[in-house]
Design a protein around this motif. Structure first.
Motif, short mmCIF file in Angstrom:
data_model
loop_
_atom_site.label_atom_id
_atom_site.label_comp_id
_atom_site.label_asym_id
_atom_site.label_seq_id
_atom_site.Cartn_x
_atom_site.Cartn_y
_atom_site.Cartn_z
N LEU A 26 95.68 -76.52 -46.07
CA LEU A 26 95.49 -77.47 -46.98
C LEU A 26 94.35 -78.07 -46.89
O LEU A 26 93.66 -78.27 -48.13
CB LEU A 26 96.61 -78.78 -46.73
CG LEU A 26 96.76 -79.84 -47.63
CD1 LEU A 26 96.95 -79.40 -49.04
CD2 LEU A 26 97.56 -80.97 -47.17
N GLY A 27 93.59 -78.09 -45.89
CA GLY A 27 92.31 -78.78 -45.91
C GLY A 27 91.17 -77.74 -46.56
O GLY A 27 90.32 -78.06 -47.46
N THR A 65 88.14 -76.13 -51.40
CA THR A 65 87.87 -75.35 -52.43
C THR A 65 87.90 -75.82 -53.72
O THR A 65 87.05 -75.62 -54.65
CB THR A 65 88.57 -74.06 -52.20
OG1 THR A 65 88.39 -73.25 -50.89
CG2 THR A 65 88.45 -73.12 -53.39
N ILE A 66 89.06 -76.36 -54.17
CA ILE A 66 89.04 -76.89 -55.56
C ILE A 66 88.13 -78.06 -55.68
O ILE A 66 87.65 -78.42 -57.11
CB ILE A 66 90.50 -77.47 -55.80
CG1 ILE A 66 91.03 -78.67 -55.00
CG2 ILE A 66 91.41 -76.35 -55.90
CD1 ILE A 66 92.35 -79.05 -55.26
N GLN A 67 87.48 -79.05 -54.78
CA GLN A 67 86.68 -80.02 -55.00
C GLN A 67 85.38 -79.17 -55.13
O GLN A 67 84.46 -79.91 -55.57
CB GLN A 67 86.81 -80.86 -53.90
CG GLN A 67 87.89 -82.04 -53.96
CD GLN A 67 87.65 -83.19 -52.93
OE1 GLN A 67 87.11 -82.61 -51.65
NE2 GLN A 67 87.98 -84.20 -53.10
N PHE A 123 88.31 -85.55 -44.87
CA PHE A 123 89.68 -85.25 -43.86
C PHE A 123 90.04 -83.90 -44.27
O PHE A 123 90.75 -83.19 -43.28
CB PHE A 123 90.78 -86.42 -44.31
CG PHE A 123 90.63 -87.57 -43.65
CD1 PHE A 123 90.93 -87.61 -42.23
CD2 PHE A 123 90.28 -88.50 -44.38
CE1 PHE A 123 90.69 -88.75 -41.53
CE2 PHE A 123 90.18 -90.02 -43.70
CZ PHE A 123 90.35 -90.11 -42.27
N ALA A 124 89.72 -83.38 -45.57
CA ALA A 124 90.00 -81.85 -45.73
C ALA A 124 89.25 -81.08 -44.80
O ALA A 124 89.60 -79.95 -44.21
CB ALA A 124 89.60 -81.46 -46.97
N GLU A 125 87.98 -81.53 -44.27
CA GLU A 125 86.88 -80.90 -43.26
C GLU A 125 87.55 -80.88 -41.83
O GLU A 125 87.47 -80.01 -41.30
CB GLU A 125 85.62 -81.60 -43.36
CG GLU A 125 84.63 -81.10 -44.66
CD GLU A 125 83.56 -81.81 -44.74
OE1 GLU A 125 83.46 -82.97 -43.86
OE2 GLU A 125 82.71 -81.76 -45.65
N GLN A 126 88.07 -82.22 -41.39
CA GLN A 126 88.52 -82.36 -40.27
C GLN A 126 89.85 -81.62 -39.93
O GLN A 126 90.24 -81.46 -38.86
CB GLN A 126 88.52 -84.11 -40.01
CG GLN A 126 87.06 -84.73 -39.86
CD GLN A 126 86.11 -83.91 -38.82
OE1 GLN A 126 85.52 -83.03 -39.25
NE2 GLN A 126 86.24 -84.34 -37.70
N SER A 127 90.66 -81.61 -41.04
CA SER A 127 91.75 -80.91 -40.83
C SER A 127 91.43 -79.27 -40.56
O SER A 127 92.56 -78.72 -40.04
CB SER A 127 92.54 -80.74 -42.29
OG SER A 127 93.13 -82.10 -42.45
N GLN A 128 90.56 -78.98 -40.62
CA GLN A 128 89.90 -77.46 -39.96
C GLN A 128 89.44 -77.64 -38.72
O GLN A 128 89.30 -76.60 -38.13
CB GLN A 128 89.19 -76.86 -41.18
CG GLN A 128 90.01 -76.64 -42.36
CD GLN A 128 88.81 -76.19 -43.59
OE1 GLN A 128 88.56 -75.11 -43.70
NE2 GLN A 128 88.68 -77.10 -44.56
N LEU A 129 88.43 -78.68 -38.66
CA LEU A 129 87.58 -78.79 -37.43
C LEU A 129 88.21 -79.51 -36.28
O LEU A 129 87.64 -79.16 -35.02
CB LEU A 129 86.08 -79.28 -37.80
CG LEU A 129 85.34 -78.79 -38.92
CD1 LEU A 129 84.25 -79.44 -39.61
CD2 LEU A 129 85.16 -77.21 -38.55
#
Length: 617
Positions: free
Chosen positions: A226-227, A232-234, A341-347
């Motif tokens: 999801l992140g 990507t869409i942003q 939070f999209a970044e941190q959902s991956q990191l």
């Protein structure tokens, strides 16, 4: 993964920890006792095992003689009846057993002799009824079960004051089995998939529960995915061929509204969100009156400044949208929070803030799909299902990258998450929650164990499915029965089937410990043992002992490279222990022969001053 008998730690703790509890006397029970002192009125002090009692005797006896007695009255005073003549000093257990068999008029089968000798050796309560029941159980044991294990199962039932029934005996035997839950789960799953006697709805619910058990990292993977897709869409610079499939996937998963577009994909939702989440703060800001707006902005500013999940750079990105010199732009603030939070959902997949929330939960809350933890999970599962069924190559690659991101971050927090998820999905202790509110009961009903209980109420299911369900349920119940509490001494047995990196394993946890006066575990003293069967290192044992918060670790393995490998991690281990208040005294690498260890390890009897927690995985 190898596993030794669960009785190893139990037996030694019973030897190492003295107890002042006297075993209650029951009428009809036969006991072995020695007359220590004689008193008037045919009263005597009788030594029975490790305890002394004052009892009324039916006939005069001589001090120093040992006899078998039968309890004829247990209250208000114990009354004993002699059922054997004086026993010769030095009589073996076998000789005593023969004498007792004769006076109790019992058959002399091999099983009965084995049972009565075990009862005498372990000083278990003896009655004719109990001996006959135990004999019948022993006659039923399958060829792959040892006599020792069967007798220990009978002993456990008696300690727990449970009847010696076939069902309970098989349940405890299953709990003591060295076969992991993975074996029982796989067997049941294969039978269930071929079953035609139950409704598709019931079958689907059971298969979904089994899937949750087998995929403990499914939600972290979904959060990372999801992140990636929100990111990507942003990204206005990303090609349309990448952004459009991501947008379509999120809309088809009902995570984004149908009116979302690439020009404004993630507008502020203003919907109820998880307490203490980023989504809740944005919702409060949206619905605040002009007079409340300043306080809401200040609350959000302070929350961001204190948020441990964000880096300083990420905090600056969001805080730059909250400067007083510029007009408040809700869209920009919302998008900035979504971005970090999209970044941190991956990191930082397994990291949590002070309220126990991970980046993915903040992300879902900002999208307006997470008023409760269950709804967050439901949203993420929708995301996974839609993405895995897609034919779009870009989305499929995103799924693969999300799985790789989770695998790259496997650490202690990750395994804690996996074990909690698996135990929740299994529903090990669902009975304890049956008195809770109706909403929680509905969630409990989706766990595996209550579904198995309900399935077994259906008399029309096939015999193979019933056998598979009974074996799996018996395994879980057996582990619970073997967990016990004896005053300050607690014991917990648990087995967690884990699946990751294409590997399946069972983490067997055996915990024994004393509770302090405040009801908490005394963590200053502990012994933790890990029994592992690894692909590269093969059989490996990690023995960790803690005394006064000083930690000593011994690694047992045949591979000569292990000592050099261990040195690489020693400093980080030392720092990690220090951060939680422990001191590392040393890491020692040994072969099994040096300490007579093997896959059938028997723990040394721990000294009373080092008792605290015993865990075996």
């Amino acid at each position: 993964m190898t596993s030794t008998s669960f009785s190893s730690i139990q037996t030694q703790l019973s030897q190492a920890i003295p107890t002042n509890n006297h075993a209650p006397m029951k009428e009809g029970q036969v006991i072995h006792g020695t007359i220590k002192k004689l008193f008037p009125n045919q009263t005597a002090e009788v030594q029975i095992g490790n305890q002394k009692i004052i009892a009324k005797l039916e006939t005069p006896l001589k001090a120093g003689d040992a006899h078998f007695f039968q309890v004829t009255k247990s209250a208000p005073e114990v009354q004993l009846k002699v059922v054997s003549g004086p026993l010769a000093k030095g009589n073996s257990i076998a000789q005593q057993a023969q004498q007792l068999l004769q006076v109790m008029n019992l058959n002399k089968s091999l099983e009965m002799q084995t049972v009565i000798q075990f009862f005498l050796k372990e000083q278990l309560p003896i009655s004719k009824e109990l001996l006959v029941q135990a004999e019948q159980l022993i006659k039923q044991i399958p060829p792959n079960v040892t006599m020792k294990s069967a007798l220990e199962a009978i002993q456990k039932l008696m300690e727990l004051k449970l009847p010696l029934t076939t069902q309970l005996f098989e349940t405890v035997m299953s709990g003591k089995s060295t076969n992991g839950l993975q074996t029982f789960i796989e067997n049941f799953k294969q039978i269930l998939q071929q079953e035609a006697t139950i409704s598709p709805g019931i079958k689907n619910n059971l298969l979904q529960s089994l899937k949750k058990v087998a995929e403990p990292f499914s939600l972290p993977v979904a959060g990372s995915l999801l992140g990636k897709q929100v990111e990507t869409i942003q990204n206005q610079q990303a090609p349309l061929s990448t952004r459009l499939p991501a947008l379509q996937t999120l809309k088809e998963s009902f995570i984004l509204p149908v009116q979302s577009s690439l020009t404004n994909p993630t507008p502020p939702s203003g919907k109820p969100a998880l307490p203490n989440s980023a989504g809740e703060l944005i919702t409060q800001l949206i619905h605040s009156t002009p007079g409340e707006k300043g306080a809401a902005v200040e609350l959000l500013r302070n929350w961001i400044s204190m948020q441990p999940l964000l880096s300083n750079g990420q905090k600056d990105q969001v805080l730059s949208q909250l400067k007083e010199v510029q007009p408040l732009q809700l869209n920009n603030i919302n998008n900035a929070l979504l971005k970090v939070f999209a970044e941190q959902s991956q990191l930082a997949i397994f990291s949590k803030d002070a309220n126990g929330l991970t980046p993915k939960e903040h992300l879902v809350s900002l999208l307006g799909k997470g008023p409760t933890m269950d709804m967050v999970a439901q949203t993420l599962r929708q995301m996974t299902s839609m993405s895995k069924n897609t034919t779009n190559i870009t989305v499929s690659q995103d799924v693969l990258q999300a799985e790789q991101a989770v695998m790259a971050q496997l650490d202690g927090k990750a395994f804690e998450h996996a074990m909690k998820e698996v135990l929740k999905s299994l529903g090990f202790s669902y009975e304890a929650k049956l008195g809770s509110n109706s909403e929680e009961i509905r969630q409990i009903a989706l766990q595996l164990k209550p579904q198995l209980v309900e399935l077994l109420q259906n008399h029309s299911i096939s015999a193979p499915l019933r056998d598979g369900a009974e074996l799996l349920l018996g395994r879980m119940n057996g582990l619970q029965i073997l967990s016990s509490e004896n005053g300050p001494q607690h014991q917990l047995l648990m087995q967690v089937p884990l699946e990751f990196l294409g590997k399946k394993m069972d983490a067997t946890l055996e915990w024994n410990g004393r509770m302090k006066e405040d009801g908490k575990i005394d963590s200053d003293f502990a012994r933790i043992m890990f029994y592992l069967q690894l692909d590269a290192l093969k059989e490996t044992v990690v023995d960790m002992q803690v005394q006064n918060r000083v930690v000593s670790i011994s690694l047992f393995n045949h591979d000569p490279r292990l000592e050099e490998i261990a040195k690489i991690f020693k400093e980080s281990l030392k720092e990690g222990l220090s951060s939680v208040g422990y001191k590392l005294s040393g890491v020692f690498v040994k072969t099994f022969e040096e300490n007579h260890l093997s896959s059938s390890i028997k723990l040394k009897t721990p000294q009373p001053d080092v008792l605290g927690v015993d865990i075996r995985i």
